[in-house]
Design an enzyme around this catalytic site. Structure first.
Site, short mmCIF file in Angstrom:
data_model
loop_
_atom_site.label_atom_id
_atom_site.label_comp_id
_atom_site.label_asym_id
_atom_site.label_seq_id
_atom_site.Cartn_x
_atom_site.Cartn_y
_atom_site.Cartn_z
N LYS A 189 0.85 -1.20 0.00
CA LYS A 189 0.00 0.00 0.00
C LYS A 189 0.88 1.24 0.00
O LYS A 189 1.48 1.59 1.01
CB LYS A 189 -0.93 0.06 1.21
CG LYS A 189 -2.03 1.13 1.04
CD LYS A 189 -2.61 1.60 2.33
CE LYS A 189 -1.83 2.74 2.93
NZ LYS A 189 -1.88 4.00 2.12
N GLU A 265 10.29 1.47 10.63
CA GLU A 265 11.29 2.55 10.58
C GLU A 265 10.48 3.84 10.70
O GLU A 265 9.74 4.21 9.79
CB GLU A 265 12.09 2.51 9.29
CG GLU A 265 13.34 3.37 9.35
CD GLU A 265 13.14 4.72 8.69
OE1 GLU A 265 12.98 5.69 9.46
OE2 GLU A 265 13.15 4.80 7.47
N CYS A 299 13.92 10.82 6.52
CA CYS A 299 13.88 10.38 7.92
C CYS A 299 15.23 10.56 8.61
O CYS A 299 15.30 10.75 9.83
CB CYS A 299 13.43 8.93 8.00
SG CYS A 299 14.47 7.79 7.05
N GLU A 399 9.63 16.31 15.35
CA GLU A 399 10.00 16.13 13.95
C GLU A 399 9.17 17.06 13.07
O GLU A 399 7.94 17.02 13.09
CB GLU A 399 9.79 14.68 13.51
CG GLU A 399 10.26 14.39 12.10
CD GLU A 399 10.12 12.93 11.73
OE1 GLU A 399 11.01 12.42 11.03
OE2 GLU A 399 9.11 12.30 12.12
#
Length: 495
Positions: A189, A265, A299, A399
């Site tokens: 997906k 992750e 990331c 973040e």
């Protein structure tokens, strides 16, 4: 910062694609007929339609993937499987221009970056695991003269892959290549914001000779849609997810009743520690990349920059000057360094944090929320550098995932390590120093899964990749990927 469309005749033949599901070797519409718009973030215009799948489509995909485990795919030798996987890598390179075009249109990133990094790395992922498959062994132990014990590796089964939007093809292939190498099957997906290269990849897998049902693709959203259906489906044995920590927590909760294997992750707020004895010119060059590559939507981006006080002013002057010289604009302009953010929703989030930085007492020394000069549409944010924030500020702790970095001075090694570890994340860290002993000493004290010394984003695919704390669960790369995509059984023979 004016935009200039790349004069590249070969790209004129490519068009955005409407994204349909790929199940059991064939493309299909959603059973409900539902679709949503796919928006080009550089122009804010619709470029196609995306099928929206849910539980019914995931049921079909999971059933096809489970059946394929017992079909021709399950009967292939490792060398036959390796050959097919390598062929996928070949086809990615043969279609590199189209894939880079689709990636740039979908994500807003510079076409040149997509071509040189995303597409090349995607092909290399298949090459690496095709080779690794044929050279990997298992364990064997002789227990004196009594018995022989040996391990047998088998596919984990059907793997659900929920993929992010920042590096769509690269990170999807980082999951799919080892999955196929281990003999497992997939229900993928992609993000609803960036579905096109996943759609093209499904087509290339079929062209490479992957049997029907081995690779399946379901488009859709997360909660109450395809994503949630994947995490709870009884025939899906494992789920791998790359994305934000909040979603990872939700997937873990949804998958818990069925005890699926999980690999996450997740987010990062990565420190970049710069000591006074480092090569400052090299530091500046690499820090521009670690801060603003892919619009900061990486990331592993070094979004918290800690600089030893003795060189703080010099670093800031050189770094800010270099950031101001970066070209922000059209992804198909050959001069562009920084493209558009992926969506309006994410654009507004990044702008919120830039405004918050000012409210928290920070000083924006370059960049900010204003639209770059010469651009009137698109989700563009200039490279933004913020100083004057306390370590406890939200812009330092949370973040942002955009071209926004904070710069904070430190006086001692102890203080630098304390700043670096003072976060809920633990994904990556860069350490800059020419003192070898200090480099190792600091690296051993940093709470992160990936630590670079005098570099950034340098990867060997055999090494463990993953995060600590809220940055992830498990490791990928080489044997670590095989541990997730396969299961080991021990066989004991009495002698």
């Amino acid at each position: 910062m004016q935009s200039r469309v790349m004069e590249h005749e070969s790209l004129n033949k490519y068009k955005p694609v409407n994204c349909r599901h790929f199940i059991n070797g064939a493309f299909m519409d959603s059973l409900s007929g539902e679709t949503v718009s796919n928006i080009n973030p550089a122009t804010e215009k619709e470029i196609g339609r995306i099928a929206v799948g849910g539980e019914e489509e995931v049921n079909l995909a999971a059933s096809a993937a489970k059946k394929a485990l017992q079909g021709p795919w399950g009967r292939m030798t490792s060398f036959e499987r390796s050959s097919v996987i390598r062929r996928i890598g070949d086809l990615i390179l043969e279609n590199r221009e189209e894939l880079a075009y689709l990636e740039a249109v979908d994500t807003g990133k510079p076409y040149r970056l997509a071509l040189e990094m995303d597409i090349t790395r995607a092909a290399h992922n298949f090459y690496f695991f095709a080779d690794y498959l044929t050279s990997m062994g298992t364990e064997a132990y002789q227990q004196d003269q009594k018995a022989l014990h040996y391990a047998v590796r088998r596919p984990v089964g059907v793997v659900g892959m929920i993929n992010p939007w920042n590096l769509p093809l690269l990170l999807l292939t980082w999951k799919l290549a080892p999955c196929l190498a281990a003999g497992s099957t997939a229900v993928m997906k992609p993000s609803e914001w960036t579905p096109m290269t996943a759609t093209k990849l499904a087509e290339l897998c079929s062209e490479a000779g992957i049997p029907d049902g081995v690779v399946n693709l379901v488009h859709g959203f997360g909660p109450g849609s395809a994503g949630e259906a994947i995490t709870t489906h009884p025939d899906i044995d494992a789920v791998t997810f790359t994305g934000d920590t909040k979603t990872g927590t939700a997937i873990m909760q949804a998958a818990a009743p069925s005890l699926k294997k999980l690999s996450f992750e997740l987010g990062g707020k990565n420190p970049n520690i710069i000591f006074a004895d480092s090569d400052l010119d090299e530091v500046i060059e690499t820090t521009l990349k670690s801060s603003f590559l892919n619009q900061g939507q990486v990331c592993l981006a070094g979004s918290r920059i800690y600089v030893e006080s003795r060189i703080y002013d010099e670093f800031l002057e050189k770094f800010s000057r270099a950031a101001k010289e970066m070209t922000v604009g059209d992804p198909f302009d050959e001069r562009t360094n920084v493209g558009a953010l992926v969506s309006r929703e994410h654009y507004e989030r990044v702008k919120y944090y830039i405004n918050l930085a000012g409210e928290e007492g920070g000083t924006i020394i370059t960049g900010g929320t204003a639209m770059p000069e010469g651009l009137e549409e698109g989700y563009y944010v200039q490279p933004t550098i913020v100083t004057g924030l306390k370590q406890s500020a939200r812009c330092v702790q949370e973040e942002i995932f955009g071209p926004v970095v904070t710069v904070i001075p430190f006086d001692t090694e102890e203080e630098a390590v304390g700043f670096a570890n003072d976060t809920s994340y633990g994904l990556g860290t860069s350490i800059w120093t020419n003192d070898l002993r200090k480099a190792h000493r600091v690296a051993h004290r940093i709470e992160a899964g990936i630590i670079w010394i005098n570099t950034w984003y340098l990867r060997d695919l055999r090494t463990p990749f993953g995060g600590m704390k809220e940055s992830g669960v498990g490791r990928e790369g080489g044997a670590h990927s095989f541990e997730f995509y396969s299961e080991l059984s021990n066989v004991t023979v009495k002698l």
